[in-house]
Design a protein around this motif. Structure first.
Motif, PDB file in Angstrom:
ATOM      1  N   GLY A  77       0.786  -1.224   0.000  1.00  0.00           N
ATOM      2  CA  GLY A  77       0.000   0.000   0.000  1.00  0.00           C
ATOM      3  C   GLY A  77       0.821   1.280   0.000  1.00  0.00           C
ATOM      4  N   VAL A  78       2.140   1.157  -0.056  1.00  0.00           N
ATOM      5  CA  VAL A  78       3.014   2.333  -0.070  1.00  0.00           C
ATOM      6  C   VAL A  78       3.626   2.465  -1.454  1.00  0.00           C
ATOM      7  CG1 VAL A  78       5.102   3.369   0.903  1.00  0.00           C
ATOM      8  CG2 VAL A  78       3.549   2.065   2.372  1.00  0.00           C
ATOM      9  N   ARG A  79       3.650   3.685  -1.965  1.00  0.00           N
ATOM     10  CA  ARG A  79       4.272   3.966  -3.255  1.00  0.00           C
ATOM     11  C   ARG A  79       5.517   4.801  -3.008  1.00  0.00           C
ATOM     12  NH1 ARG A  79       1.932   8.493  -6.610  1.00  0.00           N
ATOM     13  NH2 ARG A  79       3.961   9.387  -6.779  1.00  0.00           N
ATOM     14  N   PHE A  80       6.633   4.371  -3.580  1.00  0.00           N
ATOM     15  CA  PHE A  80       7.839   5.190  -3.487  1.00  0.00           C
ATOM     16  C   PHE A  80       8.581   5.128  -4.803  1.00  0.00           C
ATOM     17  CE2 PHE A  80       8.999   1.026  -1.867  1.00  0.00           C
ATOM     18  CZ  PHE A  80      10.213   0.763  -2.454  1.00  0.00           C
ATOM     19  N   LYS A  81       9.487   6.056  -4.978  1.00  0.00           N
ATOM     20  CA  LYS A  81      10.260   6.138  -6.208  1.00  0.00           C
ATOM     21  C   LYS A  81      11.675   5.637  -5.959  1.00  0.00           C
ATOM     22  CE  LYS A  81       7.528   9.971  -7.891  1.00  0.00           C
ATOM     23  NZ  LYS A  81       6.893   9.471  -9.062  1.00  0.00           N
ATOM     24  N   ALA A  82      12.196   4.891  -6.927  1.00  0.00           N
ATOM     25  CA  ALA A  82      13.561   4.388  -6.871  1.00  0.00           C
ATOM     26  C   ALA A  82      14.348   5.096  -7.975  1.00  0.00           C
ATOM     27  CB  ALA A  82      13.581   2.875  -7.074  1.00  0.00           C
ATOM     28  N   PRO A  83      15.124   6.122  -7.618  1.00  0.00           N
ATOM     29  CA  PRO A  83      15.875   6.861  -8.633  1.00  0.00           C
ATOM     30  C   PRO A  83      17.055   6.051  -9.165  1.00  0.00           C
ATOM     31  CG  PRO A  83      16.386   7.704  -6.456  1.00  0.00           C
ATOM     32  CD  PRO A  83      15.328   6.658  -6.282  1.00  0.00           C
ATOM     33  N   VAL A  84      17.355   6.248 -10.446  1.00  0.00           N
ATOM     34  CA  VAL A  84      18.450   5.532 -11.109  1.00  0.00           C
ATOM     35  C   VAL A  84      19.187   6.536 -11.979  1.00  0.00           C
ATOM     36  CG1 VAL A  84      19.029   3.665 -12.685  1.00  0.00           C
ATOM     37  CG2 VAL A  84      17.046   3.435 -11.185  1.00  0.00           C
ATOM     38  N   LYS A  85      20.514   6.572 -11.852  1.00  0.00           N
ATOM     39  CA  LYS A  85      21.319   7.462 -12.694  1.00  0.00           C
ATOM     40  C   LYS A  85      21.905   6.690 -13.863  1.00  0.00           C
ATOM     41  CE  LYS A  85      22.447  11.162  -9.679  1.00  0.00           C
ATOM     42  NZ  LYS A  85      23.404  12.134  -9.279  1.00  0.00           N
ATOM     43  N   GLY A  86      21.697   7.218 -15.039  1.00  0.00           N
ATOM     44  CA  GLY A  86      22.264   6.635 -16.252  1.00  0.00           C
ATOM     45  C   GLY A  86      21.339   5.644 -16.931  1.00  0.00           C
ATOM     46  N   LYS A  87      21.318   5.740 -18.251  1.00  0.00           N
ATOM     47  CA  LYS A  87      20.426   4.894 -19.048  1.00  0.00           C
ATOM     48  C   LYS A  87      20.806   3.416 -18.961  1.00  0.00           C
ATOM     49  CE  LYS A  87      18.456   4.528 -23.673  1.00  0.00           C
ATOM     50  NZ  LYS A  87      18.412   5.133 -25.016  1.00  0.00           N
ATOM     51  N   GLU A  88      22.113   3.101 -18.982  1.00  0.00           N
ATOM     52  CA  GLU A  88      22.538   1.696 -18.925  1.00  0.00           C
ATOM     53  C   GLU A  88      22.071   1.037 -17.635  1.00  0.00           C
ATOM     54  OE1 GLU A  88      26.587   0.654 -19.796  1.00  0.00           O
ATOM     55  OE2 GLU A  88      26.708   2.259 -21.292  1.00  0.00           O
ATOM     56  N   ARG A  89      22.288   1.715 -16.527  1.00  0.00           N
ATOM     57  CA  ARG A  89      21.872   1.141 -15.247  1.00  0.00           C
ATOM     58  C   ARG A  89      20.349   1.021 -15.199  1.00  0.00           C
ATOM     59  NH1 ARG A  89      23.513   2.573  -9.039  1.00  0.00           N
ATOM     60  NH2 ARG A  89      21.952   1.206  -8.131  1.00  0.00           N
ATOM     61  N   PHE A  90      19.659   2.034 -15.715  1.00  0.00           N
ATOM     62  CA  PHE A  90      18.197   1.988 -15.747  1.00  0.00           C
ATOM     63  C   PHE A  90      17.711   0.753 -16.504  1.00  0.00           C
ATOM     64  CE2 PHE A  90      14.193   2.930 -17.897  1.00  0.00           C
ATOM     65  CZ  PHE A  90      13.388   3.266 -16.818  1.00  0.00           C
ATOM     66  N   LEU A  91      18.305   0.490 -17.659  1.00  0.00           N
ATOM     67  CA  LEU A  91      17.892  -0.659 -18.461  1.00  0.00           C
ATOM     68  C   LEU A  91      18.221  -1.979 -17.766  1.00  0.00           C
ATOM     69  CD1 LEU A  91      18.791   0.646 -22.022  1.00  0.00           C
ATOM     70  CD2 LEU A  91      16.504   0.386 -21.020  1.00  0.00           C
ATOM     71  N   ARG A  92      19.365  -2.040 -17.063  1.00  0.00           N
ATOM     72  CA  ARG A  92      19.699  -3.249 -16.290  1.00  0.00           C
ATOM     73  C   ARG A  92      18.676  -3.474 -15.183  1.00  0.00           C
ATOM     74  NH1 ARG A  92      24.943  -1.579 -16.753  1.00  0.00           N
ATOM     75  NH2 ARG A  92      24.926  -0.571 -14.723  1.00  0.00           N
ATOM     76  N   GLU A  93      18.328  -2.397 -14.478  1.00  0.00           N
ATOM     77  CA  GLU A  93      17.352  -2.529 -13.395  1.00  0.00           C
ATOM     78  C   GLU A  93      15.973  -2.886 -13.933  1.00  0.00           C
ATOM     79  OE1 GLU A  93      17.189   0.054 -10.041  1.00  0.00           O
ATOM     80  OE2 GLU A  93      19.352   0.390 -10.075  1.00  0.00           O
ATOM     81  N   ARG A  94      15.611  -2.306 -15.055  1.00  0.00           N
ATOM     82  CA  ARG A  94      14.306  -2.630 -15.654  1.00  0.00           C
ATOM     83  C   ARG A  94      14.245  -4.109 -16.017  1.00  0.00           C
ATOM     84  NH1 ARG A  94      12.482  -0.006 -21.228  1.00  0.00           N
ATOM     85  NH2 ARG A  94      11.639   1.730 -20.051  1.00  0.00           N
ATOM     86  N   ALA A  95      15.312  -4.611 -16.637  1.00  0.00           N
ATOM     87  CA  ALA A  95      15.344  -6.031 -17.004  1.00  0.00           C
ATOM     88  C   ALA A  95      15.278  -6.906 -15.750  1.00  0.00           C
ATOM     89  CB  ALA A  95      16.609  -6.334 -17.812  1.00  0.00           C
ATOM     90  N   PHE A  96      15.988  -6.504 -14.707  1.00  0.00           N
ATOM     91  CA  PHE A  96      15.966  -7.257 -13.453  1.00  0.00           C
ATOM     92  C   PHE A  96      14.554  -7.273 -12.867  1.00  0.00           C
ATOM     93  CE2 PHE A  96      16.279  -7.658  -8.877  1.00  0.00           C
ATOM     94  CZ  PHE A  96      17.112  -8.767  -8.738  1.00  0.00           C
ATOM     95  N   LEU A  97      13.916  -6.106 -12.798  1.00  0.00           N
ATOM     96  CA  LEU A  97      12.567  -6.015 -12.238  1.00  0.00           C
ATOM     97  C   LEU A  97      11.556  -6.785 -13.086  1.00  0.00           C
ATOM     98  CD1 LEU A  97      12.629  -2.302 -11.113  1.00  0.00           C
ATOM     99  CD2 LEU A  97      12.165  -4.255  -9.615  1.00  0.00           C
ATOM    100  N   ASP A  98      11.661  -6.668 -14.404  1.00  0.00           N
ATOM    101  CA  ASP A  98      10.753  -7.419 -15.282  1.00  0.00           C
ATOM    102  C   ASP A  98      10.873  -8.910 -15.018  1.00  0.00           C
ATOM    103  OD1 ASP A  98       9.801  -5.110 -16.469  1.00  0.00           O
ATOM    104  OD2 ASP A  98      11.036  -5.304 -18.273  1.00  0.00           O
ATOM    105  N   ASN A  99      12.103  -9.394 -14.905  1.00  0.00           N
ATOM    106  CA  ASN A  99      12.340 -10.808 -14.623  1.00  0.00           C
ATOM    107  C   ASN A  99      11.825 -11.175 -13.230  1.00  0.00           C
ATOM    108  OD1 ASN A  99      13.543 -13.407 -15.319  1.00  0.00           O
ATOM    109  ND2 ASN A  99      14.998 -12.925 -13.692  1.00  0.00           N
TER     110      ASN A  99
END
Length: 81
Positions: A14-36
């Motif tokens: 029930g809590v919403r928070f933001k996870a900031p990410v610096k840099g496109k490469e790291r963002f894409l790695r984290e997105r792939a990790f979260l998707d998986n």
């Protein structure tokens, strides 16, 4: 550009928070990790997802998933990635 800042919206108990990410490469790695992590599937024949993707860069995580994601982020920080 390494200084670009992106963010994921994370929902947990029930809590919403933001996870900031610096840099496109790291963002894409984290997105792939979260998707998986959550079992998200995107058909390969669809156009590439935009960066950022307002319709898909949010995740509902349970306790175990949140701990796994937190450990992943911490490991990336420690490795300077």
């Amino acid at each position: 550009m390494q200084n670009e800042e992106f963010e994921f919206e994370i929902y947990h108990n029930g809590v919403r928070f933001k996870a900031p990410v610096k840099g496109k490469e790291r963002f894409l790695r984290e997105r792939a990790f979260l998707d998986n992590l959550v079992g998200a599937y995107f058909a390969p024949h669809l156009l590439p997802r935009p960066v950022p993707d307002p319709s898909g860069d949010f995740y509902m995580l349970d306790v175990q998933q949140l701990e796994t994601y937190s450990a992943f982020r911490k490991k990336q920080e420690q490795q300077g990635i």
